[in-house]
Design an enzyme around this catalytic site. Structure first.
Site, PDB file in Angstrom:
ATOM      1  N   SER A  87     -12.871  38.687 -35.299  1.00  0.00           N
ATOM      2  CA  SER A  87     -12.194  37.544 -34.701  1.00  0.00           C
ATOM      3  C   SER A  87     -11.924  36.485 -35.767  1.00  0.00           C
ATOM      4  O   SER A  87     -11.247  36.762 -36.751  1.00  0.00           O
ATOM      5  CB  SER A  87     -13.010  37.007 -33.531  1.00  0.00           C
ATOM      6  OG  SER A  87     -12.217  36.193 -32.701  1.00  0.00           O
ATOM      7  N   ASP A 207      -9.837  41.339 -28.727  1.00  0.00           N
ATOM      8  CA  ASP A 207     -10.813  40.765 -29.650  1.00  0.00           C
ATOM      9  C   ASP A 207     -12.023  41.669 -29.880  1.00  0.00           C
ATOM     10  O   ASP A 207     -12.681  42.112 -28.950  1.00  0.00           O
ATOM     11  CB  ASP A 207     -11.290  39.427 -29.069  1.00  0.00           C
ATOM     12  CG  ASP A 207     -11.966  38.543 -30.093  1.00  0.00           C
ATOM     13  OD1 ASP A 207     -12.791  39.059 -30.862  1.00  0.00           O
ATOM     14  OD2 ASP A 207     -11.663  37.336 -30.121  1.00  0.00           O
TER      15      ASP A 207
END
Length: 319
Positions: A87, A207
């Protein structure tokens, strides 16, 4: 523990610098010894010391603390042989692995906004962003990477790098370490419930924080002998979700907290960046998060140096 560290440092001292006793206090001797050994260590060829890997956690805006971590470690001369990030850790790690200096990363923090990530954020602001029937696209992030680095491939990076995403259809962790960099980083930070899945190679990706919040295992598989984990855990007490999207992000972070505990145990050294009063998407607070990383790294730099020097003892004695 201090005596054990001192004993190990004395062994290193005997191996590298058999000089007479000093007149300084024990603490001063420790400082002189550590500084000398550290300079010797960072000047060693890569094949004469352990390979050092960095694992950079997820954490949204809090993850910008990794910039502060990288600046402190770079200023100390610490060699980095490989990086894995998830991320925000993927964004920071990829830019650094490509050769961008930390001062450039600080500069980026002054210009990054939601518009840099998605074109679907407009004058209607967060209301449209969070409550539109169709999830916004994060395609602008790939354009941002192109503007910073060009059409770069993993193979072009100055430091080996990997990042992870999750296939929303299968729940699999997908690790990227080759091919186009921009799409991989975009997928790794593609917040579920906030951005539409990234479609790539017949997969729908979100993600990587959902499956690999702190990628210690990933950097270990890249060949790291000694792993430094930079972690940005959620501040559960000072922030309260106020939107549906914010609650979804909180779920990711709660799951991430459990993964952090498990993954951190596999690292050799952990820097815990406690960024408070900063929400996952509060991009105007990137600089604030980065400063936390600097403070944390500086506070624990001597401990990190001693840990790494002790770990390196077998490599020194093999010479």
């Amino acid at each position: 523990m201090k005596q054990l560290r001192r004993y190990g440092l004395i062994l290193l001292w005997a191996a590298l610098l058999p000089l007479g006793a000093f007149a300084q206090t024990p603490d001063e001797q420790d400082t002189i010894l550590r500084d000398f050994l550290w300079q010797n260590f960072i000047n060693q060829p890569a094949d004469k010391r352990p390979k050092i890997g960095l694992a950079l956690s997820a954490g949204g805006v809090r993850g910008f603390a990794h910039v502060g971590t990288l600046e402190a470690l770079s200023n100390a001369g610490l060699p980095v042989d490989m990086i894995s990030g998830t991320s925000m850790g993927a964004i920071i790690g990829a830019l650094y692995a490509a050769g961008l200096p930390t001062d450039k990363l600080w500069d980026i923090s002054s210009h990054l906004s939601l518009k840099s990530i998605t074109s679907d954020y407009n004058v209607m602001g967060l209301f449209r962003f969070f409550f539109a029937k169709k999830l916004p696209s994060s395609a602008n992030l790939a354009d941002f990477f192109y503007s910073q680095l060009g059409d770069i491939q993993f193979e072009d990076l100055k430091i080996p790098f990997s990042c992870a995403a999750m296939d929303i259809k299968t729940g699999e962790r997908i690790v990227f370490n080759s091919g186009p960099l921009a799409i991989a980083v975009r997928a790794s930070m593609n917040l579920p419930g906030v951005f539409a899945p990234v479609e790539y190679r017949h997969r729908k990706l979100v993600d990587g924080a959902v499956v690999d919040y702190l990628p210690v295992e990933s950097v270990k598989k890249m060949g790291a002998d000694y792993i430094i984990a930079s972690v940005t855990p959620l501040d559960f007490f000072s922030t309260t979700p106020k939107t549906v999207a914010a609650y979804l992000l909180r779920v990711v972070d709660v799951r991430g907290a459990a993964m952090i505990e498990e993954s951190a145990q596999k690292a050799n050294f952990v820097l815990t960046n406690r960024v408070v009063d900063v929400g996952t998407l509060e991009l105007d607070k990137l600089h604030q998060a980065g400063e936390v990383g600097i403070v944390e790294a500086h506070q624990h730099l001597e401990d990190l140096q001693q840990s790494l020097l002790l770990f390196s003892l077998p490599y020194v004695l093999k010479k």
